[in-house]
Enzyme design. Structure first.
Site, PDB file in Angstrom:
ATOM      1  N   HIS A 377       0.789  -1.239   0.000  1.00  0.00           N
ATOM      2  CA  HIS A 377       0.000   0.000   0.000  1.00  0.00           C
ATOM      3  C   HIS A 377       0.816   1.283   0.000  1.00  0.00           C
ATOM      4  O   HIS A 377       0.234   2.366  -0.023  1.00  0.00           O
ATOM      5  CB  HIS A 377      -0.933   0.032   1.216  1.00  0.00           C
ATOM      6  N   LYS A 568      -8.458  14.412   3.757  1.00  0.00           N
ATOM      7  CA  LYS A 568      -7.654  13.180   3.832  1.00  0.00           C
ATOM      8  C   LYS A 568      -6.771  13.323   5.066  1.00  0.00           C
ATOM      9  O   LYS A 568      -6.731  14.384   5.693  1.00  0.00           O
ATOM     10  CB  LYS A 568      -6.804  12.981   2.570  1.00  0.00           C
ATOM     11  N   ARG A 569      -6.039  12.253   5.429  1.00  0.00           N
ATOM     12  CA  ARG A 569      -5.111  12.363   6.548  1.00  0.00           C
ATOM     13  C   ARG A 569      -4.117  13.496   6.299  1.00  0.00           C
ATOM     14  O   ARG A 569      -3.728  13.755   5.150  1.00  0.00           O
ATOM     15  CB  ARG A 569      -4.373  11.031   6.768  1.00  0.00           C
ATOM     16  N   LYS A 574       0.965  14.579   1.274  1.00  0.00           N
ATOM     17  CA  LYS A 574      -0.336  14.930   0.683  1.00  0.00           C
ATOM     18  C   LYS A 574      -0.439  16.436   0.405  1.00  0.00           C
ATOM     19  O   LYS A 574      -1.371  16.893  -0.238  1.00  0.00           O
ATOM     20  CB  LYS A 574      -1.473  14.460   1.594  1.00  0.00           C
ATOM     21  N   LYS A 680     -14.161   8.783  -5.166  1.00  0.00           N
ATOM     22  CA  LYS A 680     -15.464   9.143  -4.574  1.00  0.00           C
ATOM     23  C   LYS A 680     -15.926  10.499  -5.093  1.00  0.00           C
ATOM     24  O   LYS A 680     -17.096  10.690  -5.439  1.00  0.00           O
ATOM     25  CB  LYS A 680     -15.352   9.146  -3.039  1.00  0.00           C
TER      26      LYS A 680
END
Length: 854
Positions: A377, A568-569, A574, A680
């Protein structure tokens, strides 16, 4: 209060959310009142909203039970190959609405609750999220369970029943504060404890080796694993699979047998030590924390699960009727390891086969390899699990021996192929020597599995080319890609009924089980009434979400503004900081030219930071500080608002995603393995601004790159920059708007009481920014200008939205699971509908025969 459905609305919704029959509604009301009375022991005078939620949950659960039992009977009769999905995380969210949808009961329940004078949404809001996950990895496991049930696979999710899930996030004075998530406080109506299947798990002890005899693991400490089963309904196919989560219990003689003879009270109090194993979820996303308790959790779930798997294999119909042999084990059992967290399953299965079942090593190893498959992952080095040998020796001494033997045979093989290549042998070893001996769990998974997969094409390429290059050169056929997906039941039908109904009206309802049918929407891209309807659904969702924000956060939102969402986290890779710099840039532009036209935006940023991740917590404080300045500047007015979305979780994602116009997917190329939030948003009619990273690449491929807002460096550019060296200062000096924003942060413009507050962020950005925020700043800001330009033309914007929705079919987890099933697990999805409990047992046996034939 909800209003009753008109006949036309009922007709429109008939099949997606089930039929409203008078008998159906009457039966549900009866069940509701019965549970209120007998289960909750309340009447309508003293019942609370939570009582009403529980009464409804139990009523809906009643409709699951017969199908649940039937499904398990069916699997016994048909004896299919079983799939076991092992994960330390299952981020399930709420169960009530999802269960109603998958059973086709939603409309009938809505009507029943309305007739009882209650409001369905109020009841749904009473349910706690089952937050047994951190982010993408845990939510993926939940989507996979939904798809496996919908595709009729005999599949089981196995994990830990954490007493405390992911912490609740409070923002106090702009800082993240964690609170324990006591999600079981009021009880969980969806789980069934199964104490009759309680199993022992061993820790510590020593290995006894007598000459000529097999080694024996002795003097261990025992913890009991108590299973709790949760039903997983497929969509409208009468299949109800099981998620089994283990809870740790101390045995009754804990600390009373051997020592502590005099201190009975202390011995009973010490039971907590054993039971702490399932107390709390580790709150790290993409980060390895090598704590003893965490290794205990990983072994605990694996040891309990494998005993269960072997028990089920031995008591299967065919093994009961003839001689038992493990030769058929890989034909009847597939085990998927969700990242390396359950990697101890590999030495544990070997221990069971060799020490307990007395198989010879080679036979055991052959069966083990054919049974396991491993999903990687992440490629971030800090996320890869490397357990100290010393800790493993203390906690699981026999497993360490087995790992050493696996490694020896593996390295002998490498040495026979590359006799003089000591460097290759060192790099491919399961044991890393430098800086203290550690076990590389990813290497263990690769060697012990017959298939290894990444989770998006670009990620699978990076794995093969870089991270596990030596392994993929050795066994190229072992490595595959399985691009992640999301379940359209939760992420469209449940969270966006307006859009789901509009699509059903346009192309029929079949798309719910075959999302590729969304391609048919391409025919409607120029149809004005459809364009208007899609825009109206989005506007309605935005109004509803704005109302929610005003109720919960007391902020005034402009629903005509673009909803620009980054949830998101919180993690440096990110790049929430890049978004923050863009916000400051927009702020400065408005301040510079207050009367110049500006496309209004509401920038919504949300997500949790790991409690020990200092930089992530500073990023949250920076965003909230910028928000304070922007939102209180009269010159800015309603042009720009910044909201920090507190306590982002599955149930909040279900609210914000349908209301989003612009989805932010801006990780440095090569760092986000796949992402699933991106999918999504796409399915729910948002446009994406993003880098060519993770599944964004495939989204651009499906929809056409011109229909996403792609910016920034590609993987090759990042690699080139790593080679040449990244010079942040050069960007700072040559980009005036970047320089201004950074100077404002540095000088205390956003923290006047503590001008130095963000010095750690500034220092990182200039001197050790692994994720090169400045390098993509200019490209990002220019891309955002293109976003605003398109948003001004609402018809054109909505046409692009429709193209995106039409292209999102690939990203259903149904497609992902079909690929796992056929290319890794060796099982076939089936359309066979299990006969409902109302039909006789013979119907069940007939369907089982049909499945065996196929």
């Amino acid at each position: 209060m909800a209003t009753p459905l008109t006949d036309q609305e009922k007709r429109k919704q008939i099949s997606i959310r089930g039929i409203v029959g008078v008998e159906n509604v009457a039966e549900l009301k009866k069940g509701f009142n019965r549970h209120l009375h007998f289960t909750l022991v309340k009447d309508r005078n003293v019942a609370t909203p939570r009582d009403y939620y529980f009464a409804l949950a139990h009523t809906v659960r009643d409709h699951l039970v017969g199908r649940w039992i039937r499904t398990q009977q069916f699997y016994y009769e048909a004896d299919p190959k079983r799939v076991y999905y092992l994960s330390l995380e299952f981020y399930m969210g709420r169960a009530l609405q999802n269960t109603m949808i998958n059973l086709g009961l939603q409309n009938a329940c809505d009507e029943a609750i309305y007739q009882l004078g209650l409001d369905m949404e109020d009841l749904e809001e009473m349910e706690e999220d089952a937050g047994l996950g951190n982010g993408g990895l845990g939510r993926l496991a939940a989507c996979f369970l939904d798809s496996m049930a919908t595709l009729g696979l005999a599949a089981y999710g196995y994990g830990i029943r954490y007493e405390y899930g992911i912490f609740n996030q409070k923002i106090k004075d702009g800082w993240q504060v964690e609170e324990a998530d006591d999600w079981l406080r009021y009880g969980n109506p969806w789980e069934k404890a199964r104490p009759e299947f309680m199993l022992p798990v061993h820790f510590y002890g020593r290995v006894e080796e007598e000459d000529g005899k097999e080694p024996k693991w002795v003097d261990t400490q025992v913890v009991l694993a108590m299973p709790y089963d949760t039903p997983i309904p497929g969509y409208m196919n009468n299949t109800v699979n099981t998620m089994r989560l283990w809870s740790a219990r101390a045995p009754n003689d804990f600390n009373l047998r051997d020592f502590n003879v005099g201190d009975y009270i202390q011995a009973v109090l010490d039971r907590n030590l054993a039971e702490n194993i399932s107390r709390v979820l580790y709150p790290n996303d993409n980060f390895f924390e090598g704590k003893e308790l965490r290794l205990k959790q990983e072994y605990f779930v694996v040891a309990a699960t494998l005993q269960d798997v072997i028990r089920r294999f031995k008591t299967s119909k065919r093994n009961c009727s003839g001689p038992m042999s493990f030769d058929s084990f890989p034909d009847k059992v597939a085990i998927q390891l969700n990242d390396t967290h359950p990697a101890m399953a590999i030495p544990e299965l070997m221990r069971i086969f060799v020490d307990i079942e007395k198989l010879d090593w080679d036979t055991a190893w052959n069966i083990t390899k054919q049974t396991f498959a491993y999903t990687n992952h992440t490629v971030l080095p800090e996320a890869l699990e490397r357990w100290p040998v010393e800790l493993m020796e203390k906690l699981l001494p026999r497993h360490l021996q087995i790992i050493y033997r696996i490694n020896q045979i593996h390295l002998d093989h490498i040495a026979s192929l590359f006799p003089d290549d000591m460097d290759r042998i060192r790099k491919m070893s399961l044991i890393e020597e430098e800086g203290g001996k550690r076990i590389n769990m990813a290497h263990l998974c690769i060697v012990g599995s017959h298939k290894v997969n990444g989770v998006a094409e670009i990620h699978s390429d990076i794995i093969k080319r870089d991270v596990f290059r030596d392994f993929s050169e050795l066994e190229p056929e072992k490595f595959q890609n399985k691009t992640n997906g999301i379940t359209p039941r939760r992420w469209l039908l449940l969270c966006n009924p307006g859009l789901a109904d509009l699509i059903a009206e346009a192309i029929g309802e079949e798309y719910v089980k075959d999302l590729t049918q969304l391609q048919k929407l391409n025919d409607l891209v120029d149809v004005d009434p459809f364009i208007r309807d899609v825009a109206k659904v989005k506007q309605d969702n935005k109004l509803k979400f704005a109302q929610y924000l005003e109720t919960v956060y007391k902020v005034d939102i402009n629903p005509a503004s673009m909803f620009d969402v980054h949830v998101k986290r919180i993690h440096e890779y990110k790049r929430q900081l890049l978004n923050c710099l863009h916000v400051i840039t927009m702020y400065n532009r408005i301040k510079r030219s207050p009367i110049k036209p500006f496309v209004p935006r509401t920038v919504i940023i949300g997500g949790k930071a790991a409690p020990g991740y200092h930089m992530a917590k500073m990023i949250i404080k920076l965003i909230t500080s910028v928000a304070d300045v922007v939102n209180n500047d009269p010159v800015i007015g309603r042009k720009l608002k910044v909201i920090y979305l507190e306590n982002y979780r599955v149930s909040l994602a279900e609210k914000v995603i349908p209301a989003t116009d612009l989805s932010e997917q801006i990780s440095t190329a090569g760092t986000e393995a796949s992402g699933t939030g991106n999918m999504k948003f796409m399915l729910n009619g948002a446009l994406t601004i993003g880098t060519m990273d993770g599944a964004n690449v495939e989204m651009a491929e499906e929809a056409g790159e011109e229909n996403l807002f792609i910016f920034g460096m590609r993987v090759e550019d990042v690699a080139e920059m790593d080679k040449e060296g990244y010079d942040a200062l050069q960007y700072y000096e040559s980009l005036p708007e970047l320089k201004q924003a950074i100077n404002q942060i540095k000088s205390g413009y956003f923290s006047p009481k503590q001008p130095e507050m963000f010095s750690d962020i500034i220092n990182m950005l200039f001197h050790h920014d692994r994720f090169k925020v400045f390098a993509d700043y200019e490209s990002y800001v220019k891309c955002q200008e293109r976003v605003s330009a398109l948003y001004k033309d609402q018809r054109e914007w909505t046409r692009v939205v429709i193209k995106n929705i039409a292209a999102s079919g690939k990203f259903s987890s149904d497609r992902t699971i079909k690929e796992y099933a056929t290319e890794i697990w060796g099982v076939e999805p089936t359309d066979l509908k299990i006969p409902p409990p109302s039909e006789p047992r013979e119907a069940l046996e007939e369907t089982a025969r049909a499945l065996r034939k196929s």
